[in-house]
Design an enzyme around this catalytic site. Structure first.
Site, short mmCIF file in Angstrom:
data_model
loop_
_atom_site.label_atom_id
_atom_site.label_comp_id
_atom_site.label_asym_id
_atom_site.label_seq_id
_atom_site.Cartn_x
_atom_site.Cartn_y
_atom_site.Cartn_z
N SER A 30 -22.05 5.11 33.98
CA SER A 30 -21.26 4.22 34.85
C SER A 30 -22.07 2.98 35.25
O SER A 30 -21.50 1.88 35.38
CB SER A 30 -20.74 4.96 36.08
OG SER A 30 -21.75 5.23 37.00
N ASN A 31 -23.37 3.12 35.43
CA ASN A 31 -24.19 1.92 35.70
C ASN A 31 -24.24 1.01 34.47
O ASN A 31 -24.22 -0.21 34.60
CB ASN A 31 -25.60 2.32 36.14
CG ASN A 31 -25.65 2.66 37.62
OD1 ASN A 31 -25.48 1.79 38.47
ND2 ASN A 31 -25.82 3.94 37.93
N ARG A 61 -43.73 13.82 23.53
CA ARG A 61 -42.97 12.72 24.15
C ARG A 61 -43.29 11.38 23.48
O ARG A 61 -42.44 10.53 23.31
CB ARG A 61 -43.28 12.65 25.65
CG ARG A 61 -42.65 13.80 26.41
CD ARG A 61 -42.60 13.51 27.89
NE ARG A 61 -43.91 13.63 28.53
CZ ARG A 61 -44.27 12.96 29.60
NH1 ARG A 61 -43.44 12.11 30.16
NH2 ARG A 61 -45.46 13.12 30.13
N ARG A 111 -35.35 11.05 31.04
CA ARG A 111 -36.59 11.42 30.36
C ARG A 111 -37.75 10.81 31.12
O ARG A 111 -37.70 9.65 31.53
CB ARG A 111 -36.64 10.81 28.95
CG ARG A 111 -35.73 11.45 27.96
CD ARG A 111 -36.16 12.82 27.56
NE ARG A 111 -37.42 12.83 26.82
CZ ARG A 111 -37.93 13.92 26.26
NH1 ARG A 111 -37.31 15.06 26.36
NH2 ARG A 111 -39.08 13.86 25.61
N ASN A 127 -35.33 0.30 36.42
CA ASN A 127 -34.67 1.60 36.60
C ASN A 127 -33.84 1.54 37.86
O ASN A 127 -34.14 0.78 38.78
CB ASN A 127 -35.73 2.71 36.75
CG ASN A 127 -35.11 4.08 36.94
OD1 ASN A 127 -34.15 4.44 36.25
ND2 ASN A 127 -35.61 4.86 37.89
N HIS A 163 -32.47 4.08 40.93
CA HIS A 163 -32.71 5.41 41.50
C HIS A 163 -31.78 5.58 42.71
O HIS A 163 -31.66 4.67 43.53
CB HIS A 163 -34.17 5.53 41.94
CG HIS A 163 -34.49 6.88 42.50
ND1 HIS A 163 -34.59 8.01 41.71
CD2 HIS A 163 -34.70 7.28 43.77
CE1 HIS A 163 -34.85 9.05 42.49
NE2 HIS A 163 -34.93 8.64 43.73
N ASP A 200 -40.38 7.04 39.66
CA ASP A 200 -39.63 6.48 40.79
C ASP A 200 -40.52 5.66 41.73
O ASP A 200 -40.38 5.71 42.96
CB ASP A 200 -38.89 7.60 41.56
CG ASP A 200 -37.88 8.31 40.68
OD1 ASP A 200 -37.35 7.66 39.76
OD2 ASP A 200 -37.63 9.50 40.89
N GLU A 230 -24.78 1.28 43.75
CA GLU A 230 -25.55 1.14 42.49
C GLU A 230 -24.88 0.13 41.57
O GLU A 230 -25.54 -0.71 40.96
CB GLU A 230 -25.66 2.50 41.78
CG GLU A 230 -26.49 3.53 42.53
CD GLU A 230 -26.67 4.81 41.73
OE1 GLU A 230 -26.85 4.74 40.50
OE2 GLU A 230 -26.63 5.90 42.34
C1 GAR Z 1 -27.12 7.37 38.75
O1 GAR Z 1 -26.74 7.79 40.04
C2 GAR Z 1 -28.58 6.95 38.74
O2 GAR Z 1 -28.99 6.34 39.93
C3 GAR Z 1 -29.25 8.28 38.55
O3 GAR Z 1 -28.46 8.96 37.60
C4 GAR Z 1 -27.10 8.53 37.76
C5 GAR Z 1 -26.59 8.10 36.41
O4 GAR Z 1 -25.22 7.82 36.49
N1 GAR Z 1 -30.61 8.14 38.09
C6 GAR Z 1 -31.60 8.93 38.47
O5 GAR Z 1 -31.46 9.89 39.21
C7 GAR Z 1 -32.97 8.55 37.91
N2 GAR Z 1 -34.00 9.10 38.69
P1 GAR Z 1 -24.51 6.93 35.41
O6 GAR Z 1 -24.82 7.55 34.04
O7 GAR Z 1 -23.05 7.04 35.74
O8 GAR Z 1 -25.02 5.54 35.53
#
Ligand code: GAR
Length: 217
Positions: free
Chosen positions: A15-16, A68, A94, A110, A112, A148, A177
């Site tokens: 979604s982001n 990795r 990852r 990133n 968070h 993070d 976000e």
């Molecule tokens: C989001 O809430 C993002 O902030 C989080 O994963 C979700 C992904 O949603 N990321 C983390 O937790 C990274 N540490 P999305 O696939 O709908 O964007």
């Protein structure tokens, strides 16, 4: 200035990623989303990116097991082959090695779901609710080897309600976000941010209203 070539790395629904793709449709947006890469085959975001006309690639991490760096070398080859200038992690689940982070130092963002440096790691909404914080939110930051962490580009905050559950809170934070990631990428891609002693400075920030929770009426 030429639009910067951006790749988005995802593992899930994206979604982001969609928020970034939508923002980049604006003529004056300083970045082009040219590639979406997933480390999980069939991740939901891949179809959404294709539907939006964006090239996609899958570089599966699973076959590499614990190696990795071998996975990341392949990922890096794909990014370099597409002349990528900036990388956005968007729900990319990852941990990255210092080697990969070094390749993209100052060029990888990133998002968070917490107001860093509070609540690094997983289950941020559960932990915020357990602590009874009244304000929670999300952070866009440059990626550094420590998880993070890294210079903060932008944060958005929401009020925490008495009856919030991790699910209701996550919906409200996700809304933030989707606003801050496109705005943060705009700042970085346009060169409006600078790093000073490990901190991100933007200058001329417009005054924003204070968020006070609970508000006494
Ligand atoms: C989001 O809430 C993002 O902030 C989080 O994963 C979700 C992904 O949603 N990321 C983390 O937790 C990274 N540490 P999305 O696939 O709908 O964007």
């Amino acid at each position: 200035m030429a639009r910067r070539r951006v790749a988005i790395l995802i593992s899930g629904r994206g979604s982001n990623m969609t928020a970034l793709i939508e923002a980049a449709k604006a003529k004056d947006y300083p970045a082009d989303i040219v590639l979406v890469i997933s480390n999980i085959a069939g991740a939901g975001g891949l179809a959404k990116a294709s539907d939006a006309g964006i090239e996609t690639a899958t570089v599966e991490s699973k076959p590499f097991g614990k190696d990795r760096e071998a996975f990341e070398r392949k990922l890096n080859e794909t990014l370099v082959a597409h002349n990528i200038e900036l990388v956005c992690l968007a729900g990319f689940l990852r941990l990255l090695t210092p080697w990969f982070v070094k390749q993209w130092e100052g060029r990888m963002l990133n998002i968070h779901p917490a107001l860093l440096p509070s609540y690094r790691g997983l289950h941020t909404h559960e932990r915020a609710l357990a602590d009874g914080v009244k304000i929670h939110g999300a952070t866009v930051h440059f990626v550094v080897p420590e998880m993070d962490s890294g210079p903060i580009v932008m944060q958005g905050a929401v009020a925490v309600h008495d009856d919030d559950t991790p699910d209701t809170l996550s919906v409200r934070v996700l809304g933030v976000e989707h606003r801050i990631y496109p705005d943060a990428l705009r700042l970085v891609a346009s060169g409006s941010t600078r790093l000073e002693n490990g901190l991100c400075k933007t200058g001329n920030a417009a005054p924003a209203a204070a968020l006070i929770v609970p508000a006494i009426t």
